[in-house]
Each structure stands twice: as structure tokens, then as C-alpha cells.
Design a protein around this motif. Structure first.
Motif, PDB file in Angstrom:
ATOM      1  N   ASN A 155      10.772 -22.583 -40.641  1.00 56.85           N
ATOM      2  CA  ASN A 155      11.169 -22.914 -39.271  1.00 56.85           C
ATOM      3  C   ASN A 155      12.651 -23.287 -39.197  1.00 56.85           C
ATOM      4  OD1 ASN A 155       8.518 -22.468 -38.476  1.00 56.85           O
ATOM      5  ND2 ASN A 155       7.971 -24.634 -38.499  1.00 56.85           N
ATOM      6  N   SER A 185       7.202 -19.234 -41.644  1.00 55.46           N
ATOM      7  CA  SER A 185       7.743 -19.897 -40.449  1.00 55.46           C
ATOM      8  C   SER A 185       6.998 -19.474 -39.189  1.00 55.46           C
ATOM      9  CB  SER A 185       9.228 -19.560 -40.290  1.00 55.46           C
ATOM     10  OG  SER A 185       9.989 -20.071 -41.370  1.00 55.46           O
ATOM     11  N   ARG A 186       6.900 -20.422 -38.250  1.00 55.05           N
ATOM     12  CA  ARG A 186       6.208 -20.145 -36.993  1.00 55.05           C
ATOM     13  C   ARG A 186       7.183 -19.960 -35.834  1.00 55.05           C
ATOM     14  NH1 ARG A 186       2.848 -23.939 -39.619  1.00 55.05           N
ATOM     15  NH2 ARG A 186       3.930 -25.690 -38.632  1.00 55.05           N
ATOM     16  N   ASP A 187       8.471 -20.001 -36.122  1.00 62.64           N
ATOM     17  CA  ASP A 187       9.448 -19.766 -35.063  1.00 62.64           C
ATOM     18  C   ASP A 187      10.092 -18.392 -35.288  1.00 62.64           C
ATOM     19  OD1 ASP A 187      11.058 -20.144 -37.253  1.00 62.64           O
ATOM     20  OD2 ASP A 187      12.092 -21.916 -36.482  1.00 62.64           O
ATOM     21  N   THR A 243      12.478 -17.479 -37.225  1.00 61.29           N
ATOM     22  CA  THR A 243      13.244 -17.386 -38.476  1.00 61.29           C
ATOM     23  C   THR A 243      13.236 -15.973 -39.034  1.00 61.29           C
ATOM     24  OG1 THR A 243      12.853 -19.711 -39.049  1.00 61.29           O
ATOM     25  CG2 THR A 243      13.408 -18.212 -40.852  1.00 61.29           C
ATOM     26  N   ASN A 276       2.242 -20.545 -44.707  1.00 63.04           N
ATOM     27  CA  ASN A 276       3.042 -21.580 -45.368  1.00 63.04           C
ATOM     28  C   ASN A 276       2.369 -22.011 -46.671  1.00 63.04           C
ATOM     29  OD1 ASN A 276       3.416 -25.012 -45.225  1.00 63.04           O
ATOM     30  ND2 ASN A 276       5.188 -23.688 -45.461  1.00 63.04           N
TER      31      ASN A 276
END
Length: 312
Positions: free
Chosen positions: A22, A52-54, A56, A78
Motif C-alpha cells: 500500500n 497491496s490493496r491500493d 501500488t 499479503n
């Protein structure tokens, strides 16, 4: 027809391994500063996205398309910083490998200082954070864990927790099979007997809240005990056994004296203290045994450290 001469691909002299989770807000600036800091240096930049959950990964793809020195790996979920570091170290081709986080707590401008320290003859240049910007809730447990690692590894450095380090590739390769299963990659490599020099590096505050809760820090301490202390259960058992025996004898003597003087022994009070003490000791030992059993389970099951969704 004569074949054209094909020159072999030359491995880069330096690999920069960056773990990301993230980090959409910092990765572009990190890339820009690495490029500026290294200039014409022959290097590769390995970016490992730890699920990552955004945005990235989308930013990494864009950067990789414009910079051929970038290699990128994305995990399916992750898995943690140290498995991500293993993925980067396993792909590094440089004779010197620098590891760092992607949150810009450490300045890319310090990379040349770490590299120079290794080129001067050391196997490892260990980053030592100066003017640390963390709260006391992070620095105090960090000092305790650093003290434990110094005691158990026999390596006298002050900052085991700093992920900003430079290694000779020859120091990393023998330990690659164990890296990722331990929470302290640097401590694992240093425990193999390599030479080390500490290098002061800048440290900036991390954006957002720390992911290290008190419970996670306790688990980290148990991991250090199970991973780096050769015989913890024996030592803990002996120490706590002596403590409990001494306490029992002392309370027994006090109880006899009190009974003789007052004809009234406060049994329920001391019984409750004894029960609480025994329960506390059992809880600690069970936590330590649980760490060992968890390790045995993971080894027996042969689970992979990570699974890769995509690699550029």
C-alpha cells in the motif's frame, strides 16, 4: 550464413530490493530519488508488491514500462515483509544487494553510502537509524528486541530492525533457504558469521499508523526467542522452576512463623498468589511452545512462502 555475434547479458553491479505494501503515495517519489541518487550507476531496481490493496501495482506497471532497470513482482495476497524480501533477494543479480522499504522512512540518497561501506571490505553494511522519528511505543519495544538479538546472535550492532542495508550477494545466497521464514532477515544473515559495519542513515516518520500493535510486538518477541535462542524452553524451565521453588520455600517459612506467632495462617491469600503465579508461568511457556509447534507445522506442510500473481 554466418551467425551474428551476440554478447552475453551482463548482470548489474547493484540490485536494489524494495518491498511494497500500500505504497501508492510514495513509490513514484522513491523511484525518482533512486534514479537521482544513483545516476549512471549500473543497477537494477526490484519492486516486490506484497499484495497491496491500493493502486501500488498499477503505478509499478507504469514505472516499469518507462524504466527497463525495473523488475517487478506482485504477490496474490499479503504474505509479509520478509517473504517479500526473499522474493526480491532470490531475483537479485547484483554483486551488492541493497534492501529497503517503500515508505520513504529511509532516504534513497543514503544508498551510495551503504554501497561504499561494502566495497571497502565488509560483507554487510547495516543501516543504523539516527534521529529516529518513531514514537516511544515503537522505540521502547524495539530496544528490548534489539537487546535480545544481540544476546542470542552474538552480533554487537545497535539496530537489527532497520531494513535499509547492503549485502554482498555471497553473504545472502547461503541463507536464502531460511530467509522469509524468520522475521529478522538481517539477524539471520549476520548470525552466519559474516563481517558487518554499521552506517548511520537518515530516518523519517512513517505516514499513517504503525501496524505493530502490542500483541504483534509480543508475538515478535516470542519469534525472536524461538528463532535465535538455542535452548529457550530448557533455560526458561530451569529459571522459572528455581524461582517458583524459592518462592514456595520462602512463603512456607513465613507461613510457619506466622502460624506460630498468631495461630492463624492466611492460607487462602497465599494459595491465590501461588495459583496466579503458576498460571502466568504456564501461559508464557505455552506461548513459547505454540511458536515452536507453529514452525513445525509450517515445515511439515511445506507451504510456499508466497505465491506470485504476476511478474514483470
Amino acid at each position: 550464413m554466418a551467425q551474428a555475434d551476440v554478447s552475453p547479458i551482463r548482470a548489474p553491479g547493484l540490485s536494489i530490493v524494495v518491498t511494497l505494501f500500500n505504497e501508492a503515495g510514495t513509490i513514484e517519489e522513491l523511484h525518482r530519488r533512486v534514479v537521482e541518487a544513483l545516476g549512471a550507476t549500473d543497477y537494477e531496481l526490484i519492486l516486490v508488491d506484497d499484495g497491496s490493496r491500493d493502486a501500488t501495482w498499477q503505478i509499478v506497471e507504469r514505472l516499469q514500462a518507462s524504466d527497463p532497470r525495473i523488475r517487478a513482482v506482485r504477490f496474490k495476497r499479503n504474505f509479509g515483509q520478509h517473504p517479500a524480501m526473499h522474493a526480491g533477494l532470490a531475483r537479485a543479480q547484483g554483486e551488492i544487494v541493497v534492501t529497503m522499504d517503500g515508505d520513504l522512512q529511509n532516504a534513497p540518497e543514503d544508498i551510495p553510502r551503504l554501497v561504499v561501506a561494502v566495497e571497502a571490505g565488509s560483507d554487510v553494511a547495516s543501516g543504523r537509524r539516527v534521529a529516529r522519528r518513531d514514537s516511544w511505543g515503537r522505540t521502547l519495544p524495539s530496544r528490548v528486541i534489539n537487546g535480545m538479538l544481540r544476546r542470542f546472535t552474538g552480533v554487537d550492532i545497535s539496530d537489527f530492525g532497520c531494513a535499509f542495508n547492503a549485502y554482498r550477494r555471497s553473504a545472502v545466497l547461503p541463507m536464502l533457504g531460511s530467509i522469509g521464514r524468520q522475521k529478522f532477515t538481517k539477524a539471520l544473515i549476520l548470525s552466519s558469521g559474516v563481517s558487518v559495519v554499521e552506517v548511520d542513515v537518515e530516518h523519517a516518520a512513517r505516514q499513517g499508523h504503525s501496524s505493530y500493535s502490542p500483541f504483534r510486538l509480543l508475538r515478535l518477541a516470542l519469534h525472536v526467542l524461538a528463532g535465535f535462542w538455542p535452548q529457550p524452553i530448557q533455560w526458561v524451565g530451569v529459571a522459572l522452576g528455581l524461582l517458583c521453588t524459592t518462592l514456595a520455600v520462602a512463603l512456607g517459612i513465613y507461613g510457619v512463623i506466622y502460624w506460630i506467632d498468631n495461630a492463624n495462617f492466611p492460607g487462602p491469600l497465599f494459595g491465590g498468589v501461588a495459583i496466579l503465579g503458576v498460571l502466568g508461568i504456564q501461559g508464557f511457556i505455552l506461548a513459547l511452545v505454540g511458536e515452536y509447534l507453529g514452525r513445525i507445522q509450517r515445515e511439515v506442510e511445506g507451504r510456499p512462502l508466497y505465491t506470485i500473481e504476476r511478474e514483470l
